[in-house]
Design a protein around this motif. Structure first.
Motif, PDB file in Angstrom:
ATOM      1  N   ARG A  88       7.754   0.564   3.137  1.00  0.00           N
ATOM      2  CA  ARG A  88       7.248   1.846   3.589  1.00  0.00           C
ATOM      3  C   ARG A  88       5.731   1.827   3.690  1.00  0.00           C
ATOM      4  O   ARG A  88       5.140   2.302   4.667  1.00  0.00           O
ATOM      5  CB  ARG A  88       7.690   2.952   2.630  1.00  0.00           C
ATOM      6  N   GLN A  89       5.069   1.221   2.686  1.00  0.00           N
ATOM      7  CA  GLN A  89       3.611   1.149   2.720  1.00  0.00           C
ATOM      8  C   GLN A  89       3.124   0.274   3.865  1.00  0.00           C
ATOM      9  O   GLN A  89       2.132   0.586   4.519  1.00  0.00           O
ATOM     10  CB  GLN A  89       3.078   0.615   1.387  1.00  0.00           C
ATOM     11  N   GLN A  90       3.829  -0.804   4.144  1.00  0.00           N
ATOM     12  CA  GLN A  90       3.446  -1.684   5.261  1.00  0.00           C
ATOM     13  C   GLN A  90       3.603  -0.939   6.599  1.00  0.00           C
ATOM     14  O   GLN A  90       2.783  -1.090   7.491  1.00  0.00           O
ATOM     15  CB  GLN A  90       4.290  -2.960   5.273  1.00  0.00           C
ATOM     16  N   ASN A  91       4.681  -0.149   6.733  1.00  0.00           N
ATOM     17  CA  ASN A  91       4.894   0.613   7.964  1.00  0.00           C
ATOM     18  C   ASN A  91       3.802   1.651   8.164  1.00  0.00           C
ATOM     19  O   ASN A  91       3.320   1.867   9.268  1.00  0.00           O
ATOM     20  CB  ASN A  91       6.264   1.295   7.961  1.00  0.00           C
ATOM     21  N   GLU A  92       3.389   2.322   7.067  1.00  0.00           N
ATOM     22  CA  GLU A  92       2.311   3.311   7.165  1.00  0.00           C
ATOM     23  C   GLU A  92       0.994   2.651   7.506  1.00  0.00           C
ATOM     24  O   GLU A  92       0.182   3.196   8.246  1.00  0.00           O
ATOM     25  CB  GLU A  92       2.189   4.088   5.858  1.00  0.00           C
ATOM     26  N   LYS A  93       0.776   1.470   6.984  1.00  0.00           N
ATOM     27  CA  LYS A  93      -0.470   0.767   7.239  1.00  0.00           C
ATOM     28  C   LYS A  93      -0.529   0.288   8.686  1.00  0.00           C
ATOM     29  O   LYS A  93      -1.593   0.259   9.299  1.00  0.00           O
ATOM     30  CB  LYS A  93      -0.575  -0.449   6.306  1.00  0.00           C
ATOM     31  N   GLY A  94       0.626  -0.065   9.254  1.00  0.00           N
ATOM     32  CA  GLY A  94       0.669  -0.573  10.619  1.00  0.00           C
ATOM     33  C   GLY A  94       0.486   0.490  11.673  1.00  0.00           C
ATOM     34  O   GLY A  94       0.145   0.205  12.808  1.00  0.00           O
ATOM     35  N   LYS A  95       0.678   1.748  11.334  1.00  0.00           N
ATOM     36  CA  LYS A  95       0.577   2.836  12.324  1.00  0.00           C
ATOM     37  C   LYS A  95      -0.829   3.157  12.697  1.00  0.00           C
ATOM     38  O   LYS A  95      -1.786   3.014  12.127  1.00  0.00           O
ATOM     39  CB  LYS A  95       1.252   4.106  11.793  1.00  0.00           C
TER      40      LYS A  95
END
Length: 95
Positions: A88-95
């Motif tokens: 989830r943190q990686q997905n938020e960082k990628g946005k």
């Protein structure tokens, strides 16, 4: 150095029974020692100050590497123990 500060503080406290301003000086001495004296060796080695010369730079880099490796180890452990949160943190960082 701690022995000198401690003995100086004791002397100032003893003098403080006659004049309370010496107690303020004792408190100030202890504060300065805690703020700058005791922590200065660890602060200067991790601060990256080039005043230590060539030998100090190698030590600074070693402490930096140790901190970096420890942080990487903690991050790997976090990702291993909490895979959903990590994704989830990686997905938020990628946005």
């Amino acid at each position: 150095m701690g022995t000198f500060v401690l003995s100086g503080t004791v002397v100032l406290v003893i003098l403080g029974f006659g004049n309370h301003n010496w107690w303020l000086a004792a408190v100030a001495l202890l504060f300065l020692y805690v703020q700058y004296g005791r922590g200065s060796s660890s602060t200067s080695s991790s601060g990256g100050s080039p005043s230590g010369g060539g030998g100090g730079m190698a030590g600074d880099y070693k402490t930096y590497r140790d901190r970096r490796d420890q942080q990487a180890k903690w991050e790997r452990r976090y990702r291993r123990e909490r895979p959903m949160e990590s994704r989830r943190q990686q997905n938020e960082k990628g946005k």
